[in-house]
Design an enzyme around this catalytic site. Structure first.
Site, PDB file in Angstrom:
ATOM      1  N   TYR A 192      -1.134  -0.209  10.194  1.00 16.56           N
ATOM      2  CA  TYR A 192      -1.156  -0.637   8.798  1.00 16.56           C
ATOM      3  C   TYR A 192       0.037  -0.064   8.043  1.00 16.56           C
ATOM      4  O   TYR A 192       0.715  -0.777   7.295  1.00 16.56           O
ATOM      5  CB  TYR A 192      -2.472  -0.185   8.169  1.00 16.56           C
ATOM      6  N   SER A 199       0.853  -1.182   0.000  1.00 18.57           N
ATOM      7  CA  SER A 199       0.000   0.000   0.000  1.00 18.57           C
ATOM      8  C   SER A 199       0.884   1.226   0.000  1.00 18.57           C
ATOM      9  O   SER A 199       1.975   1.231   0.599  1.00 18.57           O
ATOM     10  CB  SER A 199      -0.898   0.010   1.238  1.00 18.57           C
TER      11      SER A 199
END
Length: 234
Positions: free
Chosen positions: A157, A142
């Site tokens: 994350y 990501s």
């Protein structure tokens, strides 16, 4: 194990979203495709409408024993792996900030998003070290893990994906002599269960970004970070 030289693709977290779409495309293209899932019942539901040679196998990437059993199952039933897509991920923690973060949640996120991919790579890479074209490891990352643009959002994350990108570099360097290409891919903000309905990209668009890294030629890049085939800053 049948004597079958068709390429074998393994996709973790493949019971829904991007993982399922990637698995569907690889199966349709002729790969013997393994949906590696924590919930086998959900995996069979996900596989029901897929065309091609599709199998469902249990895998909890956070459980070392599960990873060991999965690798043994692959060796017994397929004897080889050509494509590994590390897609399993958890905990897009939009409600946290770095100073207030629950470090237990951070640890749990790293356990799946980073160490889970690492465990699977360690277990599966020995089955990839055979002379064949098209051997790829794709780590679904990501842009949240990009140090260049990182802010204070989604700390668990973001940390896990930054570490996953580092793992990509390490694996790419070690596996280069074997001709195995290893890349990180950001599928973008996709309307999955994790991304939410407001996300601007479809599951098909996110999966296409991942599949690009599977389909690159043998003289293509390794150790890179991409979205839609274009490099992203680390």
């Amino acid at each position: 194990m049948a004597d079958d030289t068709r390429a074998v693709a393994v996709v973790t977290g493949a019971n829904r979203g991007i993982g399922r779409q990637v698995a569907a495309q690889l199966a349709a293209e002729g790969h013997r495709t393994v949906l590696a899932v924590r919930n086998v019942d959900a995996g069979h539901v996900a596989a029901r409408d897929l065309t091609g040679d599709v199998a469902v196998a249990p895998l909890d990437v956070a459980d070392p024993d599960s990873v060991t059993r999965f690798a043994g199952w692959l060796r017994q039933h397929h004897g080889r792996v050509d494509v590994l897509v590390n897609n399993a991920a958890v905990n897009y923690d939009t409600w946290q900030d770095p100073l207030g973060a629950d470090l237990t949640q951070v640890r749990d996120t790293l356990e799946v998003n980073t160490l889970g991919a690492w465990r699977v790579a360690q277990a599966v890479a020995p089955l990839m070290r055979h002379p064949a074209p098209g051997r790829r490891i794709v780590n679904v990352s990501s842009e949240s893990g990009s140090l260049t643009s990182m802010g204070a959002a989604t700390p668990a994350y973001a940390m896990s994906k930054a570490a996953l990108n580092a793992l990509t570099r390490l694996l790419a360097a070690q596996l280069a002599p074997d001709g195995i290409l290893v890349n990180s891919v950001c599928p973008g903000w996709v309307a999955t269960d994790m991304g939410g309905p407001a996300a601007p990209r479809t599951i098909a668009e996110g999966a296409a970004s991942v599949l690009w890294a599977v389909r690159i030629p043998d003289d293509g890049p390794t150790g890179g970070f991409f979205r839609d085939g274009h490099p992203l800053p680390w």
